[in-house]
Design a protein around this motif. Structure first.
Motif, PDB file in Angstrom:
ATOM      1  N   PRO A 157      42.898   1.489   9.955  1.00 31.92           N
ATOM      2  CA  PRO A 157      43.710   2.765   9.710  1.00 31.92           C
ATOM      3  C   PRO A 157      43.112   3.563   8.500  1.00 31.92           C
ATOM      4  CG  PRO A 157      45.302   0.993   9.777  1.00 31.92           C
ATOM      5  CD  PRO A 157      44.054   0.184  10.118  1.00 31.92           C
ATOM      6  N   ASP A 158      43.032   2.773   7.652  1.00 33.96           N
ATOM      7  CA  ASP A 158      42.728   3.290   6.437  1.00 33.96           C
ATOM      8  C   ASP A 158      41.601   4.121   6.237  1.00 33.96           C
ATOM      9  OD1 ASP A 158      41.632   0.750   6.578  1.00 33.96           O
ATOM     10  OD2 ASP A 158      40.881   0.775   4.526  1.00 33.96           O
ATOM     11  N   TYR A 159      40.394   3.972   7.207  1.00 29.85           N
ATOM     12  CA  TYR A 159      39.518   4.833   7.056  1.00 29.85           C
ATOM     13  C   TYR A 159      39.840   6.169   7.816  1.00 29.85           C
ATOM     14  CZ  TYR A 159      35.901   1.228   6.315  1.00 29.85           C
ATOM     15  OH  TYR A 159      35.235   0.044   6.130  1.00 29.85           O
ATOM     16  N   GLY A 160      40.899   6.486   8.362  1.00 30.20           N
ATOM     17  CA  GLY A 160      41.325   7.611   8.606  1.00 30.20           C
ATOM     18  C   GLY A 160      40.898   8.242   9.817  1.00 30.20           C
ATOM     19  N   TYR A 161      40.706   7.239  10.796  1.00 26.78           N
ATOM     20  CA  TYR A 161      40.310   7.537  12.338  1.00 26.78           C
ATOM     21  C   TYR A 161      41.561   7.298  13.292  1.00 26.78           C
ATOM     22  CZ  TYR A 161      35.273   8.374  10.394  1.00 26.78           C
ATOM     23  OH  TYR A 161      34.348   8.782   9.843  1.00 26.78           O
ATOM     24  N   ARG A 162      41.739   8.367  14.092  1.00 28.82           N
ATOM     25  CA  ARG A 162      42.819   7.853  15.265  1.00 28.82           C
ATOM     26  C   ARG A 162      42.025   7.989  16.382  1.00 28.82           C
ATOM     27  NH1 ARG A 162      48.267  11.226  13.757  1.00 28.82           N
ATOM     28  NH2 ARG A 162      49.062   9.851  11.815  1.00 28.82           N
ATOM     29  N   LEU A 163      42.103   6.756  16.957  1.00 24.54           N
ATOM     30  CA  LEU A 163      41.312   6.803  18.336  1.00 24.54           C
ATOM     31  C   LEU A 163      42.443   7.398  19.523  1.00 24.54           C
ATOM     32  CD1 LEU A 163      38.907   6.138  20.323  1.00 24.54           C
ATOM     33  CD2 LEU A 163      39.946   3.738  20.363  1.00 24.54           C
ATOM     34  N   LYS A 164      42.320   8.563  19.967  1.00 27.80           N
ATOM     35  CA  LYS A 164      43.038   9.097  20.816  1.00 27.80           C
ATOM     36  C   LYS A 164      42.743   8.542  22.337  1.00 27.80           C
ATOM     37  CE  LYS A 164      45.712  11.421  19.841  1.00 27.80           C
ATOM     38  NZ  LYS A 164      46.899  11.241  18.878  1.00 27.80           N
ATOM     39  N   HIS A 165      41.758   8.302  22.742  1.00 23.49           N
ATOM     40  CA  HIS A 165      41.258   7.434  24.075  1.00 23.49           C
ATOM     41  C   HIS A 165      39.793   6.995  24.176  1.00 23.49           C
ATOM     42  CE1 HIS A 165      41.267   7.256  28.359  1.00 23.49           C
ATOM     43  NE2 HIS A 165      42.595   7.677  28.487  1.00 23.49           N
ATOM     44  N   ASN A 166      39.674   5.889  24.806  1.00 22.19           N
ATOM     45  CA  ASN A 166      38.427   5.213  25.140  1.00 22.19           C
ATOM     46  C   ASN A 166      38.087   5.589  26.616  1.00 22.19           C
ATOM     47  OD1 ASN A 166      36.180   3.726  25.229  1.00 22.19           O
ATOM     48  ND2 ASN A 166      37.108   2.071  24.235  1.00 22.19           N
ATOM     49  N   PHE A 167      37.049   6.488  26.931  1.00 19.73           N
ATOM     50  CA  PHE A 167      36.868   6.661  28.306  1.00 19.73           C
ATOM     51  C   PHE A 167      35.650   5.613  28.743  1.00 19.73           C
ATOM     52  CE2 PHE A 167      38.630  10.582  26.745  1.00 19.73           C
ATOM     53  CZ  PHE A 167      39.480  11.021  27.818  1.00 19.73           C
ATOM     54  N   ASN A 168      36.397   4.805  29.785  1.00 18.31           N
ATOM     55  CA  ASN A 168      35.043   3.706  30.179  1.00 18.31           C
ATOM     56  C   ASN A 168      34.334   4.485  31.396  1.00 18.31           C
ATOM     57  OD1 ASN A 168      33.682   1.592  30.808  1.00 18.31           O
ATOM     58  ND2 ASN A 168      35.797   0.375  31.896  1.00 18.31           N
ATOM     59  N   THR A 169      33.172   4.363  30.959  1.00 19.59           N
ATOM     60  CA  THR A 169      32.348   5.066  32.123  1.00 19.59           C
ATOM     61  C   THR A 169      31.604   4.085  33.105  1.00 19.59           C
ATOM     62  OG1 THR A 169      30.483   5.002  30.835  1.00 19.59           O
ATOM     63  CG2 THR A 169      31.607   6.954  30.724  1.00 19.59           C
ATOM     64  N   GLU A 170      31.901   2.921  33.202  1.00 17.46           N
ATOM     65  CA  GLU A 170      31.611   1.511  34.180  1.00 17.46           C
ATOM     66  C   GLU A 170      31.663   2.222  35.551  1.00 17.46           C
ATOM     67  OE1 GLU A 170      31.969  -3.066  34.649  1.00 17.46           O
ATOM     68  OE2 GLU A 170      33.295  -2.052  33.393  1.00 17.46           O
ATOM     69  N   GLU A 171      32.776   2.979  35.766  1.00 16.17           N
ATOM     70  CA  GLU A 171      32.848   3.419  37.250  1.00 16.17           C
ATOM     71  C   GLU A 171      32.975   5.039  37.196  1.00 16.17           C
ATOM     72  OE1 GLU A 171      35.795   1.418  39.141  1.00 16.17           O
ATOM     73  OE2 GLU A 171      34.700  -0.663  39.041  1.00 16.17           O
ATOM     74  N   ASN A 172      32.465   5.772  38.017  1.00 20.23           N
ATOM     75  CA  ASN A 172      32.762   7.170  38.188  1.00 20.23           C
ATOM     76  C   ASN A 172      32.503   7.945  37.004  1.00 20.23           C
ATOM     77  OD1 ASN A 172      33.855   6.804  40.876  1.00 20.23           O
ATOM     78  ND2 ASN A 172      35.741   6.354  39.944  1.00 20.23           N
ATOM     79  N   LYS A 174      30.451  10.236  36.130  1.00 15.51           N
ATOM     80  CA  LYS A 174      30.260  11.611  35.917  1.00 15.51           C
ATOM     81  C   LYS A 174      31.852  12.198  35.786  1.00 15.51           C
ATOM     82  CE  LYS A 174      28.432  15.778  38.394  1.00 15.51           C
ATOM     83  NZ  LYS A 174      27.813  16.253  39.669  1.00 15.51           N
ATOM     84  N   SER A 175      32.777  11.688  36.463  1.00 21.17           N
ATOM     85  CA  SER A 175      34.145  12.290  36.506  1.00 21.17           C
ATOM     86  C   SER A 175      34.625  11.721  35.156  1.00 21.17           C
ATOM     87  CB  SER A 175      34.987  11.878  37.693  1.00 21.17           C
ATOM     88  OG  SER A 175      35.176  10.461  37.572  1.00 21.17           O
ATOM     89  N   LYS A 176      34.459  10.795  34.682  1.00 19.87           N
ATOM     90  CA  LYS A 176      34.838  10.378  33.584  1.00 19.87           C
ATOM     91  C   LYS A 176      34.475  11.219  32.166  1.00 19.87           C
ATOM     92  CE  LYS A 176      37.592   6.710  34.224  1.00 19.87           C
ATOM     93  NZ  LYS A 176      38.999   6.679  33.743  1.00 19.87           N
ATOM     94  N   ILE A 177      33.419  11.636  32.087  1.00 19.98           N
ATOM     95  CA  ILE A 177      32.705  12.446  31.317  1.00 19.98           C
ATOM     96  C   ILE A 177      33.461  13.978  31.271  1.00 19.98           C
ATOM     97  CG2 ILE A 177      30.517  13.696  30.485  1.00 19.98           C
ATOM     98  CD1 ILE A 177      28.945  11.208  31.044  1.00 19.98           C
ATOM     99  N   GLN A 178      33.644  14.334  32.472  1.00 23.47           N
ATOM    100  CA  GLN A 178      34.177  15.601  32.638  1.00 23.47           C
ATOM    101  C   GLN A 178      35.825  15.527  32.095  1.00 23.47           C
ATOM    102  OE1 GLN A 178      32.783  18.368  33.316  1.00 23.47           O
ATOM    103  NE2 GLN A 178      34.710  19.441  32.948  1.00 23.47           N
ATOM    104  N   GLU A 179      36.194  14.439  32.601  1.00 21.98           N
ATOM    105  CA  GLU A 179      37.813  14.145  32.011  1.00 21.98           C
ATOM    106  C   GLU A 179      37.786  14.121  30.534  1.00 21.98           C
ATOM    107  OE1 GLU A 179      41.183  10.737  32.247  1.00 21.98           O
ATOM    108  OE2 GLU A 179      39.574  10.676  33.895  1.00 21.98           O
ATOM    109  N   CYS A 180      36.832  13.379  29.974  1.00 23.79           N
ATOM    110  CA  CYS A 180      36.897  13.432  28.499  1.00 23.79           C
ATOM    111  C   CYS A 180      36.631  14.632  27.890  1.00 23.79           C
ATOM    112  CB  CYS A 180      35.727  12.508  28.039  1.00 23.79           C
ATOM    113  SG  CYS A 180      35.437  12.360  26.388  1.00 23.79           S
ATOM    114  N   LEU A 181      35.636  15.649  28.388  1.00 32.12           N
ATOM    115  CA  LEU A 181      35.466  17.022  27.839  1.00 32.12           C
ATOM    116  C   LEU A 181      36.695  17.765  28.037  1.00 32.12           C
ATOM    117  CD1 LEU A 181      31.880  17.680  29.126  1.00 32.12           C
ATOM    118  CD2 LEU A 181      32.434  16.603  27.108  1.00 32.12           C
TER     119      LEU A 181
END
Length: 449
Positions: A157-172, A174-181
């Motif tokens: 956490p000292d690097y100052g990055y907050r991971l808000k979500h990890n979108f797994n594209t193993e399935e679906n 196209k829809s995961k990328i759209q959801e991510c955008l």
């Protein structure tokens, strides 16, 4: 597109340069003999310190920079600075006590190193305790390829990055990328990390277009195959390689310093030697022909799409259609206005914008807000122009793409030249553009009306 998104980096670095130069000059004045206390020596050590730091990357320290790299930069800076000081006394001075030089440089660099390490650890602690100076990030890709980076963000956490979500594209995928955008826009995410292993060239290009259009930083986890033939830069988060796209020359502090110094010097020359006597004359001509103020100011999108008020000599009669560009034979334009628009004299007050730091002498021309809204989603790379300050003149203008936008092709050509300028900037290019602008003024331009 890589850009600076740090919350405080824009303030910390200039403060650090000034503080370091103060330490160096104070130490020299306190520790060295009077024979080296002249103004010329202080100018020499200040200038050489900046040049050396540029070459060794002394100020290129980021939240992911390793401590070992900082020590290496300090050692290189110290060693070369000692050498250039000895070179000075060898050529220009009869100073005969080299031990004083070593003592001065050692003390100055030691103090600066302590200051640098203090800020480095202070910001790390600040991010953990107060949650400040952080960036919101998302990851796109197959979880087996992105898990290590996700763990890095969560464990550091000292690097100052907050991971808000990890979108797994193993399935679906196209829809995961759209959801991510959609998530990126809604949550105002700062940086996007994608696994190249899991993306096609088309998907990569789509993500690049999206990040450019929405002013987001896009980075990649490389695969073992060759990444595409682009201008890439590798950073390391711990031991994880991260690829950044297209470094912008003006992101480097030395280039910022060069461009800003040139802007200030050039604008001061124009203001004192031209505007000082031209403004009263223009005020008289404008007032005699039509009622209203001498200057016209209008809100325009600037650096990072932040609004500023762009100044001009008023060239039109007072009207309610200021968001409409002037066209050929426009009845709103006065006789005086037609002349000053043809010669670009109406733009001269923008040197006040340059002096204020809102504009640059050379850069992409600031468009109307209505144009931004109209073309942002219509033309690829349009929003890239907001990665730098807008300019009084620019590459697109000297290549003939100025004035009224009659077709989308006019705007596309203008944007292509703006993007080329941003990615290939140099001071020489700025000077060439200024000379070409002056030549075009005397030749006359077809679309200047």
């Amino acid at each position: 597109m890589r850009r600076n998104t740090g919350r405080f980096s824009g303030y910390i670095r200039p403060f650090s340069y000034g503080l370091d130069l103060l330490i160096i000059n104070f130490s020299a004045n306190y520790l060295l003999d009077e024979s080296l206390s002249g103004l010329y020596y202080h100018f020499y050590i200040s200038f050489t310190w900046l040049v050396i730091s540029w070459n060794v990357g002394f100020y290129e320290i980021y939240r992911y920079t390793k401590l070992q790299e900082i020590y290496e930069k300090v050692f290189k800076q110290y060693l070369v600075f000692v050498i250039v000081n000895f070179a000075f006394i060898g050529f220009f001075s009869k100073f005969s006590e080299p031990s004083q030089i070593v003592k001065f440089v050692t003390l100055a660099v030691a103090i600066i190193s302590c200051e640098k390490l203090f800020f480095y650890y202070f910001l790390k602690r600040f991010r953990v305790v107060f949650g400040g100076n952080y960036r919101k990030v998302v990851i796109i890709g197959d979880q087996k390829n992105t898990a290590e980076l996700a763990h890095f963000f969560e464990d550091n956490p000292d690097y100052g990055y907050r991971l808000k979500h990890n979108f797994n594209t193993e399935e679906n995928k196209k829809s995961k990328i759209q959801e991510c955008l959609e998530f990126i826009v809604e949550q105002k995410i700062d940086e996007i990390y994608c696994s190249l292993e899991d993306l096609t060239n088309t998907e990569v290009n789509d993500l690049i277009d999206f990040s450019d259009s929405n002013l987001k930083t896009l980075k990649f986890l490389p695969n073992k195959k060759e990444a595409t033939s682009r201008n890439l830069k590798y950073d390391y988060y711990g031991y994880i390689p991260i690829v950044s796209l297209r470094n912008i020359p003006q992101d480097l502090w030395i280039n910022k310093l060069i461009k800003r110094s040139f802007d200030v010097l050039f604008s001061l020359i124009i203001i004192f030697f031209l505007l000082s006597w031209l403004v009263p004359i223009m005020a008289l001509l404008i007032k005699l022909e039509s009622k209203g103020p001498v200057f016209f100011k209008q809100g325009r999108p600037g650096y990072n799409e932040k609004e500023f008020f762009c100044y001009k000599f008023r060239s039109m009669r007072i009207n309610n259609t200021t968001e409409k560009e002037a066209s050929k034979g426009d009845p709103r334009v006065t006789k005086t206005g037609r002349f000053i628009r043809k010669t670009s004299m109406d733009e001269l007050p923008q040197f006040l914008n340059v002096l204020k730091g809102e504009m640059s002498v050379v850069g992409p021309r600031p468009h109307l807000w209505s144009q931004n809204k109209s073309y942002a989603n219509k033309i690829k790379k349009y929003m890239v122009r907001h990665y730098v300050k807008p300019g009084i003149t620019g590459l697109a203008q000297v290549r003939g793409f100025r004035g009224e936008i009659e077709t989308d092709k006019d705007m596309i050509n203008r944007i292509n030249l703006d993007v080329y300028y941003i990615e290939n900037w140099s001071l020489i290019m700025d000077i060439k553009i200024i000379f070409q602008t002056v030549i075009n003024i005397f030749k006359g331009e077809e679309k200047a009306y």
